[in-house]
Design an enzyme around this catalytic site. Structure first.
Site, PDB file in Angstrom:
ATOM      1  N   PRO A   2      10.201  -4.919 -18.177  1.00 19.05           N
ATOM      2  CA  PRO A   2       9.913  -3.500 -18.247  1.00 19.05           C
ATOM      3  C   PRO A   2       9.019  -3.091 -17.090  1.00 19.05           C
ATOM      4  O   PRO A   2       7.957  -3.665 -16.878  1.00 19.05           O
ATOM      5  CB  PRO A   2       9.191  -3.348 -19.588  1.00 19.05           C
ATOM      6  CG  PRO A   2       9.381  -4.636 -20.304  1.00 19.05           C
ATOM      7  CD  PRO A   2       9.549  -5.662 -19.260  1.00 19.05           C
ATOM      8  N   GLU A   3       9.473  -2.098 -16.349  1.00 20.74           N
ATOM      9  CA  GLU A   3       8.691  -1.538 -15.255  1.00 20.74           C
ATOM     10  C   GLU A   3       8.060  -0.239 -15.780  1.00 20.74           C
ATOM     11  O   GLU A   3       8.176   0.062 -16.968  1.00 20.74           O
ATOM     12  CB  GLU A   3       9.596  -1.294 -14.048  1.00 20.74           C
ATOM     13  CG  GLU A   3      10.383  -2.547 -13.654  1.00 20.74           C
ATOM     14  CD  GLU A   3      11.321  -2.354 -12.483  1.00 20.74           C
ATOM     15  OE1 GLU A   3      11.048  -1.503 -11.634  1.00 20.74           O
ATOM     16  OE2 GLU A   3      12.337  -3.069 -12.417  1.00 20.74           O
ATOM     17  N   HIS A  93      13.192 -14.912 -31.893  1.00 18.64           N
ATOM     18  CA  HIS A  93      12.109 -14.815 -30.921  1.00 18.64           C
ATOM     19  C   HIS A  93      11.067 -13.754 -31.283  1.00 18.64           C
ATOM     20  O   HIS A  93      10.475 -13.146 -30.407  1.00 18.64           O
ATOM     21  CB  HIS A  93      12.639 -14.557 -29.502  1.00 18.64           C
ATOM     22  CG  HIS A  93      13.688 -15.536 -29.069  1.00 18.64           C
ATOM     23  ND1 HIS A  93      13.428 -16.878 -28.890  1.00 18.64           N
ATOM     24  CD2 HIS A  93      15.004 -15.367 -28.815  1.00 18.64           C
ATOM     25  CE1 HIS A  93      14.535 -17.490 -28.531  1.00 18.64           C
ATOM     26  NE2 HIS A  93      15.508 -16.596 -28.474  1.00 18.64           N
ATOM     27  N   ARG A 112      11.934 -14.831 -23.366  1.00 17.57           N
ATOM     28  CA  ARG A 112      11.463 -15.779 -22.353  1.00 17.57           C
ATOM     29  C   ARG A 112       9.977 -16.081 -22.445  1.00 17.57           C
ATOM     30  O   ARG A 112       9.471 -16.943 -21.715  1.00 17.57           O
ATOM     31  CB  ARG A 112      11.837 -15.259 -20.962  1.00 17.57           C
ATOM     32  CG  ARG A 112      13.335 -15.327 -20.745  1.00 17.57           C
ATOM     33  CD  ARG A 112      13.754 -14.692 -19.457  1.00 17.57           C
ATOM     34  NE  ARG A 112      13.353 -15.471 -18.302  1.00 17.57           N
ATOM     35  CZ  ARG A 112      13.554 -15.068 -17.045  1.00 17.57           C
ATOM     36  NH1 ARG A 112      14.131 -13.904 -16.820  1.00 17.57           N
ATOM     37  NH2 ARG A 112      13.180 -15.811 -16.051  1.00 17.57           N
ATOM     38  N   ARG A 155      -0.298  -3.426   7.307  1.00 21.12           N
ATOM     39  CA  ARG A 155       0.327  -4.482   6.513  1.00 21.12           C
ATOM     40  C   ARG A 155       1.686  -4.829   7.101  1.00 21.12           C
ATOM     41  O   ARG A 155       2.556  -3.977   7.215  1.00 21.12           O
ATOM     42  CB  ARG A 155       0.472  -4.051   5.062  1.00 21.12           C
ATOM     43  CG  ARG A 155      -0.840  -3.549   4.526  1.00 21.12           C
ATOM     44  CD  ARG A 155      -0.959  -3.700   3.049  1.00 21.12           C
ATOM     45  NE  ARG A 155      -2.203  -3.106   2.604  1.00 21.12           N
ATOM     46  CZ  ARG A 155      -3.351  -3.768   2.552  1.00 21.12           C
ATOM     47  NH1 ARG A 155      -3.396  -5.041   2.854  1.00 21.12           N
ATOM     48  NH2 ARG A 155      -4.453  -3.153   2.172  1.00 21.12           N
TER      49      ARG A 155
END
Length: 274
Positions: A2-3, A93, A112, A155
């Site tokens: 999830p972003e 899970h 996971r 950068r």
DNA sequence: CCCATGTCCTGCCAGC
DNA sequence: TGCTGGCAGGACATGG
């Protein structure tokens, strides 16, 4: 997984369900997902606390609890936080179940097991979970083209890697960074410092645009993501490049390319993005 | 500072 | 059909 848009959607769908509820019971099936404190202390500290509000910071979800406590979640790649009634069948899970006084539950499910949570006094746990090190929120007023310019200055890393680094801009992951670079017409391997002002202005508005669009569509469900009500998002139907290797670019028809950058698959149009 | 790589996990899919 | 390798939305540690 999830972003920012997915975590924001979870925040918005979960908050009205759990607001003002008091935690009554904690069932810990996998103690290792609790980063702080120990599983025993976690189970002892949580019951009796009321949920005052939910907030999102980067990809983290924060529950503000009574007694100046905070419960902080990071969902990793496949973590789900779903409001359920006790009679709902339990998913495989399921690692943690919080039961509220009315019997309703929030279940943490994570195939996971990269997800984790932290519980403690607000300020202390905020730091312990690493939220003080997060970069600027892309939807905040402070995130301006000028601010982005300062971030990029000096950068030499590729833009793709820089956008994935949560210390600079927080909340972007593999999907939305690729989509933002496509939207801005910028190649993911371009060095951050070599962008000119017009590039920066385009990238700035592209980041905002893809993140806002992701939220409007309730997040991207490719495999595991669901919101706080267990529903999938729709933004996977609006992706321009992510996961579309070999398929024609929606703008120019050139096949979308996939490249490993910093160990992550990156998708881009070699014609539109320079 | 930057880079590539390995690590934590399980599931899925393509290819043999 | 079954096995194997690679890959997956994240983040961190390590060594160069």
């Amino acid at each position: 997984m999830p972003e920012l848009p997915e975590v924001e959607t979870i925040k918005r769908t979960l908050e009205p369900k759990v607001l003002e509820l008091t935690v009554e019971r904690v069932e810990i099936r996998r103690p290792d997902i609790i980063c702080w404190p120990s599983a025993g202390e976690f189970a002892g500290l949580l019951p009796g606390r009321k949920v005052l509000s939910l907030q999102r910071r980067g990809k983290y979800l924060v529950w503000r609890l009574s007694g100046n406590y905070a419960l902080i979640w990071h969902l990793g790649m496949t973590g789900r936080l779903v409001f359920s009634l006790p009679e709902a069948p339990q998913e495989l899970h399921t690692h943690l179940i919080l039961t509220f006084s009315g019997g309703q539950e929030v279940r943490f499910v994570d195939v996971r097991r990269f997800g984790r949570c932290y519980l403690g006094q607000s300020e202390k746990i905020w730091e312990l979970a690493g939220l003080d090190k997060l970069g600027i929120e892309p939807l905040s007023e402070e995130f301006t083209p000028q601010k982005l310019k300062e971030i990029l200055q000096g950068r030499r890393r590729s833009l793709k890697q820089l956008l994935l680094d949560q210390r600079y801009v927080s909340g972007l992951g593999n999907i939305y960074s690729d989509e933002a670079l496509f939207e801005a017409g910028i190649h993911p391997l371009r060095q951050a410092s070599e962008l000119i002002d017009e590039d920066i202005v385009r990238l700035h508005s592209a980041i905002r645009k893809v993140v806002e669009s992701g939220i409007v569509h309730g997040g991207t469900s490719i495999r595991d993501y669901v919101n706080g009500e267990g529903q999938q998002g729709n933004h996977q139907d609006y992706l321009m490049v992510y996961g579309r290797a070999g398929q024609p670019c929606v703008r120019c028809g050139t096949p979308v390319q996939r490249l490993k950058i910093g160990g992550r698959s990156s998708y881009f149009c070699p014609q539109c993005q320079v």
